[in-house]
Design a protein around this motif. Structure first.
Motif, PDB file in Angstrom:
ATOM      1  N   TRP A 111     -17.683 -20.814 -50.344  1.00 30.21           N
ATOM      2  CA  TRP A 111     -18.106 -18.475 -50.089  1.00 30.21           C
ATOM      3  C   TRP A 111     -17.639 -17.904 -48.378  1.00 30.21           C
ATOM      4  O   TRP A 111     -16.947 -17.276 -48.572  1.00 30.21           O
ATOM      5  CB  TRP A 111     -19.788 -18.144 -50.619  1.00 30.21           C
ATOM      6  CG  TRP A 111     -19.337 -19.305 -52.116  1.00 30.21           C
ATOM      7  CD1 TRP A 111     -18.102 -19.266 -52.846  1.00 30.21           C
ATOM      8  CD2 TRP A 111     -20.251 -18.417 -52.684  1.00 30.21           C
ATOM      9  NE1 TRP A 111     -18.765 -19.636 -54.356  1.00 30.21           N
ATOM     10  CE2 TRP A 111     -19.986 -18.696 -54.058  1.00 30.21           C
ATOM     11  CE3 TRP A 111     -21.480 -17.491 -52.575  1.00 30.21           C
ATOM     12  CZ2 TRP A 111     -20.735 -17.822 -55.590  1.00 30.21           C
ATOM     13  CZ3 TRP A 111     -22.817 -16.634 -53.510  1.00 30.21           C
ATOM     14  CH2 TRP A 111     -21.990 -17.305 -54.900  1.00 30.21           C
ATOM     15  N   PHE A 115     -15.728 -15.254 -47.696  1.00 31.96           N
ATOM     16  CA  PHE A 115     -16.262 -13.649 -46.798  1.00 31.96           C
ATOM     17  C   PHE A 115     -15.634 -13.244 -46.585  1.00 31.96           C
ATOM     18  O   PHE A 115     -16.401 -12.610 -45.819  1.00 31.96           O
ATOM     19  CB  PHE A 115     -17.870 -14.446 -47.126  1.00 31.96           C
ATOM     20  CG  PHE A 115     -18.769 -14.320 -47.977  1.00 31.96           C
ATOM     21  CD1 PHE A 115     -18.300 -14.047 -49.396  1.00 31.96           C
ATOM     22  CD2 PHE A 115     -19.975 -14.880 -48.257  1.00 31.96           C
ATOM     23  CE1 PHE A 115     -18.781 -14.346 -51.077  1.00 31.96           C
ATOM     24  CE2 PHE A 115     -21.384 -14.548 -49.377  1.00 31.96           C
ATOM     25  CZ  PHE A 115     -20.526 -14.746 -50.595  1.00 31.96           C
ATOM     26  N   ALA A 121     -18.521  -6.496 -51.543  1.00 29.43           N
ATOM     27  CA  ALA A 121     -18.107  -7.181 -52.739  1.00 29.43           C
ATOM     28  C   ALA A 121     -18.986  -6.581 -54.065  1.00 29.43           C
ATOM     29  O   ALA A 121     -19.685  -5.830 -53.906  1.00 29.43           O
ATOM     30  CB  ALA A 121     -19.481  -8.549 -52.545  1.00 29.43           C
ATOM     31  N   VAL A 123     -21.504  -7.715 -56.877  1.00 26.05           N
ATOM     32  CA  VAL A 123     -22.680  -9.306 -57.656  1.00 26.05           C
ATOM     33  C   VAL A 123     -21.904  -9.197 -59.178  1.00 26.05           C
ATOM     34  O   VAL A 123     -22.606  -8.178 -59.545  1.00 26.05           O
ATOM     35  CB  VAL A 123     -23.423  -8.882 -57.566  1.00 26.05           C
ATOM     36  CG1 VAL A 123     -24.031 -10.534 -57.802  1.00 26.05           C
ATOM     37  CG2 VAL A 123     -23.745  -9.147 -55.357  1.00 26.05           C
ATOM     38  N   ARG A 139     -27.430 -14.591 -50.023  1.00 22.90           N
ATOM     39  CA  ARG A 139     -25.851 -15.470 -49.042  1.00 22.90           C
ATOM     40  C   ARG A 139     -25.827 -13.940 -49.003  1.00 22.90           C
ATOM     41  O   ARG A 139     -24.635 -13.930 -47.646  1.00 22.90           O
ATOM     42  CB  ARG A 139     -24.940 -16.350 -49.888  1.00 22.90           C
ATOM     43  CG  ARG A 139     -25.574 -17.416 -49.928  1.00 22.90           C
ATOM     44  CD  ARG A 139     -24.896 -18.167 -50.795  1.00 22.90           C
ATOM     45  NE  ARG A 139     -24.792 -19.435 -51.297  1.00 22.90           N
ATOM     46  CZ  ARG A 139     -24.191 -20.490 -50.017  1.00 22.90           C
ATOM     47  NH1 ARG A 139     -23.227 -20.552 -49.918  1.00 22.90           N
ATOM     48  NH2 ARG A 139     -24.676 -21.812 -50.062  1.00 22.90           N
ATOM     49  N   LEU A 140     -24.828 -12.680 -49.412  1.00 25.47           N
ATOM     50  CA  LEU A 140     -24.559 -11.380 -48.881  1.00 25.47           C
ATOM     51  C   LEU A 140     -25.310 -10.964 -48.209  1.00 25.47           C
ATOM     52  O   LEU A 140     -24.902 -10.848 -46.895  1.00 25.47           O
ATOM     53  CB  LEU A 140     -23.881 -10.605 -50.049  1.00 25.47           C
ATOM     54  CG  LEU A 140     -22.995 -10.640 -50.985  1.00 25.47           C
ATOM     55  CD1 LEU A 140     -23.221 -10.368 -52.359  1.00 25.47           C
ATOM     56  CD2 LEU A 140     -21.401 -11.307 -50.425  1.00 25.47           C
ATOM     57  N   GLU A 141     -26.214 -10.828 -47.461  1.00 27.06           N
ATOM     58  CA  GLU A 141     -27.333 -10.076 -47.507  1.00 27.06           C
ATOM     59  C   GLU A 141     -27.247 -10.461 -46.108  1.00 27.06           C
ATOM     60  O   GLU A 141     -27.204 -10.711 -44.756  1.00 27.06           O
ATOM     61  CB  GLU A 141     -28.750 -10.285 -47.619  1.00 27.06           C
ATOM     62  CG  GLU A 141     -28.499  -8.795 -49.131  1.00 27.06           C
ATOM     63  CD  GLU A 141     -30.772  -8.602 -49.583  1.00 27.06           C
ATOM     64  OE1 GLU A 141     -30.177  -8.131 -50.273  1.00 27.06           O
ATOM     65  OE2 GLU A 141     -30.772 -10.592 -49.329  1.00 27.06           O
ATOM     66  N   ARG A 143     -25.186 -12.758 -44.782  1.00 28.02           N
ATOM     67  CA  ARG A 143     -23.381 -12.331 -43.975  1.00 28.02           C
ATOM     68  C   ARG A 143     -22.895 -10.815 -43.487  1.00 28.02           C
ATOM     69  O   ARG A 143     -22.710 -10.728 -42.849  1.00 28.02           O
ATOM     70  CB  ARG A 143     -22.500 -12.823 -44.624  1.00 28.02           C
ATOM     71  CG  ARG A 143     -22.624 -14.450 -45.555  1.00 28.02           C
ATOM     72  CD  ARG A 143     -21.551 -14.555 -43.693  1.00 28.02           C
ATOM     73  NE  ARG A 143     -20.778 -14.755 -44.129  1.00 28.02           N
ATOM     74  CZ  ARG A 143     -19.859 -15.564 -43.075  1.00 28.02           C
ATOM     75  NH1 ARG A 143     -20.172 -16.105 -43.065  1.00 28.02           N
ATOM     76  NH2 ARG A 143     -18.366 -14.936 -42.557  1.00 28.02           N
ATOM     77  N   VAL A 145     -22.727  -8.312 -46.149  1.00 28.61           N
ATOM     78  CA  VAL A 145     -21.640  -8.031 -46.561  1.00 28.61           C
ATOM     79  C   VAL A 145     -22.108  -6.502 -47.672  1.00 28.61           C
ATOM     80  O   VAL A 145     -22.957  -6.818 -48.267  1.00 28.61           O
ATOM     81  CB  VAL A 145     -20.815  -9.267 -47.782  1.00 28.61           C
ATOM     82  CG1 VAL A 145     -19.356  -8.112 -47.768  1.00 28.61           C
ATOM     83  CG2 VAL A 145     -20.256 -10.639 -46.192  1.00 28.61           C
ATOM     84  N   PHE A 147     -22.347  -4.435 -50.789  1.00 31.33           N
ATOM     85  CA  PHE A 147     -21.962  -4.484 -52.546  1.00 31.33           C
ATOM     86  C   PHE A 147     -22.946  -4.314 -53.186  1.00 31.33           C
ATOM     87  O   PHE A 147     -23.746  -3.548 -52.790  1.00 31.33           O
ATOM     88  CB  PHE A 147     -22.694  -6.542 -52.154  1.00 31.33           C
ATOM     89  CG  PHE A 147     -24.166  -5.837 -52.321  1.00 31.33           C
ATOM     90  CD1 PHE A 147     -25.052  -5.956 -53.395  1.00 31.33           C
ATOM     91  CD2 PHE A 147     -24.838  -6.782 -51.784  1.00 31.33           C
ATOM     92  CE1 PHE A 147     -26.603  -6.428 -53.422  1.00 31.33           C
ATOM     93  CE2 PHE A 147     -26.136  -7.067 -51.014  1.00 31.33           C
ATOM     94  CZ  PHE A 147     -27.276  -6.816 -52.156  1.00 31.33           C
TER      95      PHE A 147
END
Length: 207
Positions: A111, A115, A121, A123, A139-141, A143, A145, A147
Motif C-alpha cells: 500500500w 499511496f 482515495a 474507501v 493508514r490513510l489518516e 499518510r 491522504v 478520502f
C-alpha cells in the motif's frame, strides 16, 4: 482545480475510449481505491475505467484458508495480489488514474507505494465487515491522504444510517459518506465525482 468541472456527473459520458490518453488532457490525478478483502475494489475500477483495466488477480488457493477473511465473499475465486489500474476522464482536461489496492492483509505492505503521490482515495466498505475498515482508514489518516467513504451494496448487508456509520468509523463531519453499487459505471463515477468535489473544497479551505 476549477470547481466548474465538479458540479455534476454529466461531463463523464460516451463509450470507453482506446487505451490512449486524450490529447486535450492537461492534468492527471492519482486516486487510490482501498478497502478490505472482497469489498469490490477490482469491480469498481473495472466498471468505471474507460480503458481496459489492468488487474493482477490470481486464483485463490488452500494457502489462504485461515489467513484471509473471506466472510461474505465465500464464492470469490480470485484475488488482487498487487494492484488494479484504470483511467477515467473527468473532463477534457482532467484525467484520473485509478489504483486499486489488494485487500488481503498479507499484501498490505504494497500500500505505501500505491499511496505515494495520491491526491485522494476512495474507501470502499462492506457493512457486514466494518471492523476491517478501521485499519484501512487509519493508514490513510497517517499518510494524510484525503478520502471519501463509499458503502458498496451487497444483497444481505445491513443498511445503517450515515451518521451511525460516521460514528462507528470515527470520521470527521466533513468526510463524505455515500452508497454505491461498484458494478455500475454511473454509480462508481458518482463516487469519484464526490471525491473530486471534496478535494476541491479542501483546496479552497486551505487557500
Amino acid at each position: 482545480m476549477d470547481s466548474r468541472n465538479f458540479k455534476n456527473t454529466d461531463t463523464i459520458t460516451g463509450p470507453r475510449s482506446e487505451d490512449v490518453l486524450p490529447h486535450t488532457a492537461a492534468a492527471a490525478v492519482k486516486v487510490v481505491v482501498v478497502g478490505g478483502f472482497g469489498v469490490g475494489k477490482t469491480t469498481m475500477v473495472g466498471s468505471v475505467s474507460e480503458i481496459r483495466p489492468l488487474t493482477t488477480e490470481e486464483t485463490m488457493t488452500q494457502a489462504g484458508i485461515g489467513v484471509d477473511d473471506n466472510y461474505g465473499s465465500e464464492s470469490k475465486t480470485a484475488t488482487t495480489v498487487a494492484m488494479d489500474f484504470g483511467r477515467i476522464s473527468i473532463s477534457e482536461e482532467l484525467v484520473l488514474y485509478l489504483f486499486g489496492t489488494p485487500g488481503q492483509e498479507r499484501f498490505w505492505f504494497l500500500w505505501n507505494g500505491l499511496f505515494e503521490g495520491a491526491l485522494g482515495a476512495v474507501v470502499l466498505i462492506d457493512t457486514r465487515r466494518l471492523a476491517v475498515s478501521f485499519d484501512v482508514i487509519g493508514r490513510l489518516e497517517e499518510r494524510g491522504v484525503p478520502f471519501v467513504v463509499a458503502v458498496n451494496s451487497f444483497p444481505d448487508a445491513p443498511d445503517h444510517p450515515v451518521e451511525t456509520l460516521r460514528k462507528a468509523l470515527d470520521l470527521e463531519p466533513a468526510v463524505p459518506i455515500l452508497s454505491c453499487d461498484a458494478r455500475r459505471r454511473e454509480s462508481s463515477r458518482d463516487v469519484l465525482m464526490t471525491l473530486m468535489r471534496y478535494l476541491h473544497s479542501l483546496a479552497v479551505a486551505r487557500a
